[in-house]
Scaffold this motif. Structure first.
Motif, PDB file in Angstrom:
ATOM      1  N   ALA A 132      28.599  46.285  31.658  1.00  0.00           N
ATOM      2  CA  ALA A 132      29.846  46.687  32.093  1.00  0.00           C
ATOM      3  C   ALA A 132      31.224  45.510  32.236  1.00  0.00           C
ATOM      4  O   ALA A 132      32.214  45.616  33.252  1.00  0.00           O
ATOM      5  CB  ALA A 132      29.997  46.956  33.788  1.00  0.00           C
ATOM      6  N   ASP A 133      30.285  44.984  30.951  1.00  0.00           N
ATOM      7  CA  ASP A 133      31.572  43.670  30.928  1.00  0.00           C
ATOM      8  C   ASP A 133      31.921  43.020  32.086  1.00  0.00           C
ATOM      9  O   ASP A 133      32.977  42.667  32.625  1.00  0.00           O
ATOM     10  CB  ASP A 133      33.480  44.068  30.903  1.00  0.00           C
ATOM     11  N   LEU A 134      30.858  42.046  32.995  1.00  0.00           N
ATOM     12  CA  LEU A 134      30.694  41.743  33.796  1.00  0.00           C
ATOM     13  C   LEU A 134      31.777  42.082  35.146  1.00  0.00           C
ATOM     14  O   LEU A 134      31.558  41.355  35.914  1.00  0.00           O
ATOM     15  CB  LEU A 134      31.144  40.105  33.737  1.00  0.00           C
ATOM     16  N   GLY A 135      31.536  43.806  35.326  1.00  0.00           N
ATOM     17  CA  GLY A 135      31.738  44.012  36.018  1.00  0.00           C
ATOM     18  C   GLY A 135      33.433  44.561  36.713  1.00  0.00           C
ATOM     19  O   GLY A 135      33.662  45.910  37.120  1.00  0.00           O
ATOM     20  N   CYS A 136      34.036  44.318  34.941  1.00  0.00           N
ATOM     21  CA  CYS A 136      35.215  44.653  35.191  1.00  0.00           C
ATOM     22  C   CYS A 136      35.352  46.530  34.694  1.00  0.00           C
ATOM     23  O   CYS A 136      36.430  47.123  35.705  1.00  0.00           O
ATOM     24  CB  CYS A 136      35.832  44.236  33.865  1.00  0.00           C
ATOM     25  N   THR A 137      34.599  46.865  34.091  1.00  0.00           N
ATOM     26  CA  THR A 137      34.451  49.237  34.110  1.00  0.00           C
ATOM     27  C   THR A 137      33.846  48.952  35.037  1.00  0.00           C
ATOM     28  O   THR A 137      33.219  50.539  35.648  1.00  0.00           O
ATOM     29  CB  THR A 137      33.983  48.927  32.509  1.00  0.00           C
ATOM     30  N   ASP A 138      33.088  48.486  35.965  1.00  0.00           N
ATOM     31  CA  ASP A 138      32.261  48.564  37.419  1.00  0.00           C
ATOM     32  C   ASP A 138      32.483  47.771  38.004  1.00  0.00           C
ATOM     33  O   ASP A 138      31.963  46.804  38.283  1.00  0.00           O
ATOM     34  CB  ASP A 138      31.086  49.767  37.081  1.00  0.00           C
ATOM     35  N   GLY A 139      33.438  48.142  39.009  1.00  0.00           N
ATOM     36  CA  GLY A 139      33.049  46.883  40.185  1.00  0.00           C
ATOM     37  C   GLY A 139      32.023  47.346  41.501  1.00  0.00           C
ATOM     38  O   GLY A 139      32.304  45.965  42.381  1.00  0.00           O
ATOM     39  N   SER A 140      31.774  48.454  41.512  1.00  0.00           N
ATOM     40  CA  SER A 140      30.689  48.863  42.067  1.00  0.00           C
ATOM     41  C   SER A 140      29.358  48.046  42.048  1.00  0.00           C
ATOM     42  O   SER A 140      28.816  48.214  42.724  1.00  0.00           O
ATOM     43  CB  SER A 140      30.318  49.949  41.946  1.00  0.00           C
ATOM     44  N   LEU A 141      29.491  47.379  41.126  1.00  0.00           N
ATOM     45  CA  LEU A 141      28.751  46.304  41.015  1.00  0.00           C
ATOM     46  C   LEU A 141      28.255  45.158  41.868  1.00  0.00           C
ATOM     47  O   LEU A 141      27.594  44.416  41.784  1.00  0.00           O
ATOM     48  CB  LEU A 141      27.711  46.297  39.067  1.00  0.00           C
ATOM     49  N   LEU A 142      29.434  44.575  42.026  1.00  0.00           N
ATOM     50  CA  LEU A 142      29.381  43.186  42.872  1.00  0.00           C
ATOM     51  C   LEU A 142      30.001  43.505  44.149  1.00  0.00           C
ATOM     52  O   LEU A 142      30.284  44.835  44.740  1.00  0.00           O
ATOM     53  CB  LEU A 142      30.937  42.772  42.566  1.00  0.00           C
ATOM     54  N   SER A 143      29.369  43.016  44.825  1.00  0.00           N
ATOM     55  CA  SER A 143      29.018  42.978  46.859  1.00  0.00           C
ATOM     56  C   SER A 143      30.472  43.122  46.986  1.00  0.00           C
ATOM     57  O   SER A 143      31.664  41.728  46.977  1.00  0.00           O
ATOM     58  CB  SER A 143      28.305  41.837  46.983  1.00  0.00           C
ATOM     59  N   ASP A 144      30.299  43.794  48.051  1.00  0.00           N
ATOM     60  CA  ASP A 144      31.723  44.147  48.715  1.00  0.00           C
ATOM     61  C   ASP A 144      32.537  42.582  49.802  1.00  0.00           C
ATOM     62  O   ASP A 144      32.604  41.975  49.782  1.00  0.00           O
ATOM     63  CB  ASP A 144      32.244  45.207  49.688  1.00  0.00           C
ATOM     64  N   ALA A 145      30.572  42.552  50.508  1.00  0.00           N
ATOM     65  CA  ALA A 145      30.441  41.272  51.819  1.00  0.00           C
ATOM     66  C   ALA A 145      30.915  39.761  51.302  1.00  0.00           C
ATOM     67  O   ALA A 145      31.311  39.089  51.649  1.00  0.00           O
ATOM     68  CB  ALA A 145      29.513  42.014  52.916  1.00  0.00           C
TER      69      ALA A 145
END
Length: 148
Positions: free
Chosen positions: A22-35
């Motif tokens: 996901a290009d380190l979250g670029c194409t899927d920001g849901s992989l990253l913690s919101d909090a």
């Protein structure tokens, strides 16, 4: 510290591969913690999720290098629980303008071979990326001329 169990390590490696894909979250920001997400680097202050994703949109690497392949490899358990380290050695063809901090490189059809980078990913208890750190191992390797 004792090594995590093999099943836990394999699960973390799978999460890290999904993140790399996901290009380190670029194409899927849901992989990253919101909090708790923070991206750290050697040269810049830490970025929270919103600022990190904004920076990725600014540089827009997929527009510049539509065939970009991070080529992640050498996955290993990190020194802390729920942490993975791996290397990348990205390649891609410059088909669009490559935005830099202070200008851009016009498309030229050349294959860019990026320097090796070490990526450290720490996951929270929910399997989301809590910390991401990317460090260039040797910026003079490759064909980018040491771009920063």
């Amino acid at each position: 510290a004792p090594s995590p169990p093999a099943a836990e390590t394999a699960a973390l490696f799978r999460l890290a591969r999904v993140l790399a894909d996901a290009d380190l979250g670029c194409t899927d920001g849901s992989l990253l913690s919101d909090a708790s997400f923070a991206c750290t680097s050697a040269d810049d202050p830490p970025l929270d999720k919103e600022d990190y994703l904004a920076a990725l949109r600014f540089f827009d690497l997929r527009r510049a290098l539509p065939d970009l392949d991070l080529r992640p490899h050498d996955f290993r358990a990190g020194p802390s629980p729920r942490t993975v380290r791996f290397h990348t050695r990205a390649v891609g063809t410059l088909r669009g303008p490559l935005r830099l901090r202070d200008g851009s490189v016009p498309p030229n059809g050349r294959v860019a071979r990026f320097p090796p980078e070490c990526v450290t990913v720490a996951y929270d208890a929910d399997g989301k990326v809590a910390r991401l750190e990317v460090r260039v191992v040797d910026r003079l390797c490759g064909t980018t001329g040491g771009l920063r």
